[in-house]
Design an enzyme around this catalytic site. Structure first.
Site, PDB file in Angstrom:
ATOM      1  N   PRO A   2       0.803  -1.146   0.000  1.00 26.56           N
ATOM      2  CA  PRO A   2       0.000   0.000   0.000  1.00 26.56           C
ATOM      3  C   PRO A   2       0.874   1.248   0.000  1.00 26.56           C
ATOM      4  CG  PRO A   2      -1.002  -1.582   1.416  1.00 26.56           C
ATOM      5  CD  PRO A   2       0.005  -2.209   0.483  1.00 26.56           C
ATOM      6  N   GLU A   3       0.816   1.928  -1.127  1.00 29.45           N
ATOM      7  CA  GLU A   3       1.582   3.167  -1.309  1.00 29.45           C
ATOM      8  C   GLU A   3       0.608   4.339  -1.171  1.00 29.45           C
ATOM      9  OE1 GLU A   3       4.128   2.912  -4.811  1.00 29.45           O
ATOM     10  OE2 GLU A   3       4.052   0.738  -4.787  1.00 29.45           O
ATOM     11  N   HIS A  94      -7.742 -12.449   8.784  1.00 30.34           N
ATOM     12  CA  HIS A  94      -6.542 -12.190   9.586  1.00 30.34           C
ATOM     13  C   HIS A  94      -6.649 -10.885  10.375  1.00 30.34           C
ATOM     14  CE1 HIS A  94      -5.161 -15.124   6.612  1.00 30.34           C
ATOM     15  NE2 HIS A  94      -4.189 -15.429   7.447  1.00 30.34           N
TER      16      HIS A  94
END
Length: 276
Positions: A2-3, A94
């Site tokens: 994730p940028e 998760h």
DNA sequence: CGGTAGACTTGGGCGG
DNA sequence: TAGCCCCAAGTCTACC
């Protein structure tokens, strides 16, 4: 994360459901994503209200009503997901931390398969000090072609490595560093002090363009990234070189090359991005 | 100080 | 198929 485009998309998606909501209870499933003991973290957040949702580089910044900040670095596989009051649908696979909200507003879930992500709680002062360690926002007014040219001249590191250094510019990661170098027609392995003023101008335009267009597409989902609503980003279909080794260059049809640079893949067209 | 390699962690795919 | 496999949006550390 994730940028930057992915973080920006998540921030936009959290703003409406989370702004003004207060934390009822924090449930920590995996304390290794926290910078505090689980009990301490949960206790400090209980009753806090989210006042504003923003982003700094690749990091989500959730400002609390007392001006503290919850800073979320998503690592490689982190997600921030809003779950409605009914919390229908399958539960997260998760989850690492749940923020249950007051007033039947559902919950915010920090989800992370690999748990490279980190959640930190900062005072206003600590936040300012942390933010100052990051470079300028590439879509902000401080990031000018002239400033970029000056920064590039001051280093002998390869361009791709320079772009990944968050102290240089905040928010560019491996996908968009490779895409920007392609759009600017610069070899990503080139030492930055070998680039001239015109290359710096092209790179400046390319960085802004690729980040803006990726935001418009709600980011790139390779595998793990999701928006706050759980959707995939659409920019993957628009990637020109990243992950496309062996495929024809979209400009000249020469096969795209993959190499390893500083332990990470670098992708480029050897004809359109000649070594300077 | 500047630059590079490895560690961290889990899961998907069989290549680049 | 399965592997002292390979690879992966990130960042921190050790070491030259």
């Amino acid at each position: 994360m994730p940028e930057l485009p992915e973080a920006e998309t998540i921030a936009r998606g959290l703003r409406e459901p989370l702004t003004g909501a207060s934390v009822d209870r924090v449930a920590v499933i995996h304390a290794d994503v926290l910078d505090l003991e689980a009990e301490d973290f949960a206790g400090r957040l209980r009753g806090s209200r989210f006042e504003a949702i923003g982003r700094r580089g690749k990091n989500l910044v959730l400002r609390l009503a007392d001006s503290r900040r919850l800073v979320v670095n998503l690592g490689m596989s982190g997600r921030l997901l809003m779950r409605g009051p009914g919390a229908g649908g399958p539960p997260p696979t998760h989850p690492a931390v749940y923020f249950h909200l007051q007033g039947g507003l559902g919950s915010l879930v920090y989800h992370d398969v690999r748990r490279f992500g980190r959640l930190s709680l900062h005072s206003a002062k600590e936040y300012a000090a942390w933010s100052a360690t990051l470079g300028p926002e590439p879509l902000g007014p401080e990031f000018t072609a002239v400033a970029l040219e000056r920064g590039l001249r001051s280093s002998a590191t390869p361009l791709r490595s320079w772009l990944l250094d968050q102290r240089r510019v905040a928010g560019v990661g491996n996908i968009y560093a490779n895409e920007a170098a392609f759009l600017a027609r610069i070899d990503p392995r080139a030492r930055t002090n070998s680039l001239d003023a015109d290359a710096a101008r092209r790179l400046h335009r390319a960085i802004r363009r690729v980040l803006s267009e990726a935001i418009d597409a709600r980011g790139t989902t390779l595998r793990d990234y999701r928006t706050a609503q759980g959707w995939e980003g659409e920019y993957g279909a628009k990637l020109q070189v990243y992950g496309r080794a062996g495929e024809p260059c979209p400009r000249c049809a020469e096969p795209i090359v993959r190499e390893v640079l500083s332990n990470r893949s670098v992708f480029f067209c050897p004809r359109c991005q000649p070594a300077p």
